[in-house]
Design an enzyme around this catalytic site. Structure first.
Site, mmCIF file in Angstrom:
data_model
loop_
_atom_site.group_PDB
_atom_site.id
_atom_site.type_symbol
_atom_site.label_atom_id
_atom_site.label_comp_id
_atom_site.label_asym_id
_atom_site.label_seq_id
_atom_site.Cartn_x
_atom_site.Cartn_y
_atom_site.Cartn_z
ATOM 1 N N HIS A 42 0.799 -1.226 0.000
ATOM 2 C CA HIS A 42 0.000 0.000 0.000
ATOM 3 C C HIS A 42 0.831 1.276 0.000
ATOM 4 O O HIS A 42 0.287 2.381 -0.076
ATOM 5 C CB HIS A 42 -0.991 0.004 1.171
ATOM 6 N N CYS A 46 1.418 5.146 12.176
ATOM 7 C CA CYS A 46 1.533 4.198 13.288
ATOM 8 C C CYS A 46 2.195 4.823 14.509
ATOM 9 O O CYS A 46 2.176 4.246 15.577
ATOM 10 C CB CYS A 46 2.352 2.988 12.886
#
Length: 362
Positions: free
Chosen positions: A193, A313
């Protein structure tokens, strides 16, 4: 909408979406099934892995995973052995740092290589840390928040000259965006991705004669190293995204570099560029002194300009600039702008004007 958070995820290519949709309708068979459909998908998976070998210019083993985090976890945990010494840097992705940190309670010694303020590894520091008991060295190719690239070939030479350690390289941020020097790399991790492929699919490449252990247990898929029914349609879409990335790499690089330079060179007096000039141009980290990065991101978002304060993240738990010793004013005022081939100079003109106006508020 102007999307400049490509370091978090990228918009899938139209060709990838089309292939994925078609494959899910027509090629949905389980590759472990013994009927014709299953055997066909098994052949397609083998072809997909062979394609990655061709792109990487290396042979070995390739396993599909759910993404970069799982691949990094498998690379570290699967490589643990009798040699209880791990070397990494403090600038790594959390999927490396947190796994490594956990090993301290299991009797492993962990050392962190010295870096400069951009996260560039000091070769002498690496050389000094290596011992006969070093089992794993994990250093990312390109930093996902600053764009800093490492001389992986040179670092690999040092590692191989001073130890028999497994050299793991996290290339999630750079695969498909620059040529990778893999002659000294034992384990490489990548993700779809980040290169306009689907989310939920990644890969781990392992050199011949390098052995890793599984961290999941179940069936016999993928030589039991990564058991579980393969996301075959995702794997085929990943391959297409990778092929397109390599085909367009030389064309995309100067285009993205021009976009990056336009923002990096803005004459904004309270703006500091945290990314080195020779970094991978897909990522630009800048700070606005006297401001809060999140405030800048929110102000841009209100104008449908999407950026971030750092890796998706990490945003609430790990500040790379703080880790690398930057001042509080710099790390609190930082934002990350990450580009793709689909961004245009017209968009960047709009963003430049917006950044100039926002900076005048502080």
């Amino acid at each position: 909408m102007i999307y400049l958070d490509n370091g978090a995820t990228t918009k899938p290519h139209k060709e990838v979406i089309q292939l994925l949709s078609q494959a899910m309708e027509q090629s949905f068979f389980n590759p472990s099934s013994l009927h014709g459909g299953g055997l066909l998908m098994e052949k397609k998976l083998k072809w997909a892995k062979e394609t990655f070998f061709d792109l990487l210019g290396q042979r070995g083993d390739f396993y599909f995973t759910s993404g970069g985090t799982e691949s990094n976890n498998l690379a570290i945990l699967g490589s643990l052995g009798a040699k209880k010494h791990i070397i990494t840097t403090k600038a790594e992705h959390p999927s490396v740092l947190r796994v490594v940190e956990l090993q301290k309670s299991r009797g492993y010694k962990v050392d962190y290589v010295e870096t400069d303020k951009y996260g560039t590894v000091c070769p002498d520091s690496l050389k000094e840390l290596l011992t006969s008991q070093t089992g794993i060295v994990s250093i990312m190719d390109t930093n996902n928040e600053l764009g800093t690239t490492q001389d992986i070939n040179a670092l690999g030479n040092i590692i191989k000259s001073h130890s028999n350690a497994i050299f793991h390289v996290d290339a999630v941020a750079s695969f498909g965006k620059r040529q990778l020097a893999l002659s000294n790399v034992d384990v490489l991790t990548i993700s779809a991705h980040k290169i306009h492929g689907p989310q939920g699919i990644g890969g781990i490449f392992i050199k011949p004669k390098v052995r890793i252990k599984p961290i999941f247990f179940g069936g016999s898929q993928q030589k039991k190293i990564r058991p579980g029914t393969e996301f075959t349609t995702g794997a085929l879409a990943f391959v297409l995204a990778a092929q397109l990335a390599y085909i367009r790499m030389e064309k995309n690089f100067p285009h993205v570099q021009a976009l990056r330079n336009k923002i990096a060179q803005l004459p904004i007096k309270n703006m500091v560029v945290n990314t080195p000039a020779n970094a991978l141009p897909y990522i630009l980290n800048i700070s606005f002194l006297g401001a809060k990065g999140q405030v800048i991101v929110n102000a841009l978002s209100a104008q449908e300009i999407y950026t971030s304060t750092g890796a998706a993240c990490n945003e609430r738990s790990h500040n790379i600039l703080k880790t690398l010793g930057h001042s509080q004013e710099v790390y609190e005022g930082a934002i990350r702008i990450s580009f793709s081939q689909y961004n245009t100079m017209d968009e960047i003109e709009v963003v430049s004007e917006a950044l100039t106006k926002v900076s005048n508020l502080f």
